[in-house]
Design an enzyme around this catalytic site. Structure first.
Site, PDB file in Angstrom:
ATOM      1  CB  SER A  53      -0.914   0.028   1.232  1.00 23.51           C
ATOM      2  OG  SER A  53      -1.786  -1.067   1.205  1.00 23.51           O
ATOM      3  CD  GLU A  70       2.044  -0.330  13.255  1.00 21.40           C
ATOM      4  OE1 GLU A  70       1.922  -0.701  14.448  1.00 21.40           O
ATOM      5  OE2 GLU A  70       1.420  -0.868  12.322  1.00 21.40           O
TER       6      GLU A  70
END
Lengths: 276, 313
Positions: free
Chosen positions: B36, B57
């Site tokens: 993406s 993350e």
């Protein structure tokens, strides 16, 4: 392997470091004596025997890296760095004072010898993994060492890093876990039970060793063994005593983040064979 | 207007590959969103310098810091909501505090993420990043500008945040000069200034042409660098026109509008009307329908611009 002579030298250095820690935290009237004293023997063994480093050339590209992930233990690291010659010992007493290079938690931009800014727990192990990965892709010989806390192991990011080091087969990474069993609010097993720690790290794909974190010979053996491990990172669970070296601070959770009073500092220094 | 449209994410991914050929110190990290964010293009070209850290993350940002300490130039990518929200503390402590050369390039910012809804529509990222010392913030308005920004930030002396959207954007700045920190004047005029950023620049141009049809002379500024902000250009607009309308696909409370208002109130007080996401969460929907529903459109810009001129009369 450490010789008897080397062990004697490390004992002397550790004593000097513990004296610095008491003086620094007493003078600052803030800081973390307990976790600094528990990590002292590991740091002394690393910096005075095993770590490839040059105090006069802190950015030497081939140096081994050490990341203090439990940043609040930094008085021990400052004392070790000063004993190594990175900066004048007199500067130690500026800890936590305004305009000092010796911040309450390590600041890599202020003081030579500090490899990473840490303090918010859980992040340093990932930083160390990044350094180890960079060393791998550059085919460098340096090793990366890190020290994490046991309380710190409650944070999720430690386990994100654990998976990363396993996935990328970081056999150039040696990590110590300062297993002193205490965190600010009490015993780790009462706050958030961590055991079985070694099983967890083994399940995460690490080579795991359990040692007495105050025994230089055991620390040395563990480091040397980590050098021989292939395709796996090494976790050395070092059983330590919080406040080690000062009787009334040992296993006393109230000295996690509390400075000694004048009377306590004097008593501590007397036990360490010196005066305040 | 008949604008050609292009994906800013593709522009990012392809530019990374170009840069990767020359600059061996570039490494790219992603957190399971590489197809993406388009870092997958770099992964294919340079598998040895690409690191997928999985859905982690916080680890992503601290790992990038470790690479930067070791002389690498890491690009770390994921969706804006995770890069700046989930990993805020890691961006702060691991990256910005030691002033490391980490390039965070986040995609899927703003409302136009669309169907994923509010959980994935990050409209606070500029505000979150803007409040931190050391970091520079970029918000390109089209694919050519994305290429310029990505190339320009490789050697930027500190941390960088680049904000991209999911949607293809109309090409507006092809062939234009780009300099970090220097806003672009896309149209000149003396009555009112529209200062827009990112995906809303084309809407601002359309609004300007509508206002022009109504006899109002409009200046259009593309503020691609949110921080360090172009104080000089903003103050000049405040001085030379009747007021400013800011336009952004971000909450009006902490984004471009807030930043412009801060500059203006200190240096040349004038009216600043903010068009952007109101102080509310978004929802699922078609991107265009979302922009309409939340008032990020020509009509709102025109109304706010005219309201300033009414008051000033």
């Amino acid at each position: 392997m450490l010789t008897d002579e080397e062990i004697k030298f490390l004992e002397e250095k550790a004593l000097a470091v513990r004296r610095h820690i008491i003086r620094m935290i007493y003078t600052a009237q803030s800081g973390h004596p307990g976790g600094s004293l528990s990590a002292t023997d590991i740091l002394v063994t690393l910096y005075f025997k095993y770590l490839k480093h040059r105090w006069a050339e802190p950015n030497w590209s081939e140096r081994d890296r050490f990341v203090l992930s439990k940043g609040h233990g930094v008085p021990a690291l400052y004392a070790v760095l000063a004993e190594c010659g990175y900066f004048p010992k007199e500067e130690l007493l500026t800890l936590r004072k305004i305009n000092s290079r010796l911040q309450g938690h390590p600041d890599a931009r202020k003081l030579p010898g500090i490899e990473a800014s840490t303090g918010s727990l859980g992040q340093g192990l990932s930083v160390a993994c990044g350094m180890a990965l960079a060393g791998k892709i550059d085919k460098k010989d340096y090793r990366v060492y890190a020290l994490i806390g046991d309380g710190e192991s409650e944070s999720g990011q430690i386990w994100e890093a654990a998976m990363t080091a396993h996935h990328y087969k970081l056999d150039n990474l040696t990590v110590f876990l300062d297993r002193n069993n205490l965190q600010i609010d009490g015993c780790t097993e009462n706050i958030m039970c961590l055991e079985p720690l070694s099983t967890k790290w083994e399940a995460a794909g690490w080579h795991v060793l359990e040692i007495n974190g105050h025994n230089y010979r055991e620390i040395g053996y563990a480091i040397e063994e980590s050098w021989t491990v292939k395709e796996k990172p090494t976790m050395i669970i070092a059983k330590t005593i919080k406040g080690k070296g000062v009787s009334f601070m040992e296993n006393n959770v109230s000295f996690h983040g509390k400075p000694p009073t004048k009377e306590e500092a004097e008593r501590a220094m007397k036990e360490l064979g010196d005066t305040l | 207007m008949n604008w050609k449209k292009e994906s800013v994410r593709d522009a990012y991914g392809k530019t990374l590959v170009e840069l990767g050929k020359e600059r061996k110190e570039i490494v790219v990290l992603d957190a399971d969103l590489s197809s993406s964010t388009k870092t997958s293009l770099f992964a294919r070209a340079f598998p040895d310098r690409f690191f997928n850290v999985g859905i982690a993350e916080q680890n992503l940002m601290s790992l990038a810091a470790g690479f930067a300490y070791s002389g690498k130039i890491p690009f770390a990518s994921t969706f804006a909501v995770f890069a700046t929200g989930r990993a805020y503390d890691q961006v702060r402590q691991s990256i910005c505090y030691p002033n490391l050369k980490v390039r965070i390039v986040a995609t899927h910012s703003g409302l136009t993420v669309g169907g994923d809804g509010a959980s994935h529509q990050m409209c606070e990222d500029i505000g979150l990043m803007r409040s931190m010392p050391n970091i520079a913030i970029f918000s390109p308005c089209d694919a050519p500008q994305t290429r310029e920004i990505i190339k320009s930030v490789v050697d930027y002396p500190g941390p960088v945040y680049v904000r991209l959207v999911r949607q293809d954007l109309p090409t507006l700045t092809e062939g234009m000069d780009f300099r970090i920190g220097e806003a672009q004047v896309l149209a000149d005029g003396n009555d009112i200034t529209l200062i827009a950023t990112g995906s809303m620049v084309s809407t601002a141009i359309l609004a300007a042409s509508e206002l022009k049809n109504q006899g109002i002379s409009v200046r259009v500024i593309n503020l691609h660098t949110i921080k360090p902000i172009d104080l000089k250009t903003i103050v000049r607009c405040a001085r030379e026109t009747q007021g400013i309308v800011t336009v952004e696909e971000h909450t009006v409370t902490t984004g471009l509008g807030a930043a412009v208002a801060e500059v203006v109130s200190e240096h040349c007080p004038t009216f600043v009307m903010r068009v952007g996401v109101p102080d509310t969460f978004g929802e699922s929907g078609e991107p265009d329908a979302l922009l309409e529903k939340y008032g990020l459109n020509v009509e709102t810009i025109v109304r706010k611009a005219k309201s300033i001129l009414e008051v000033k009369k």
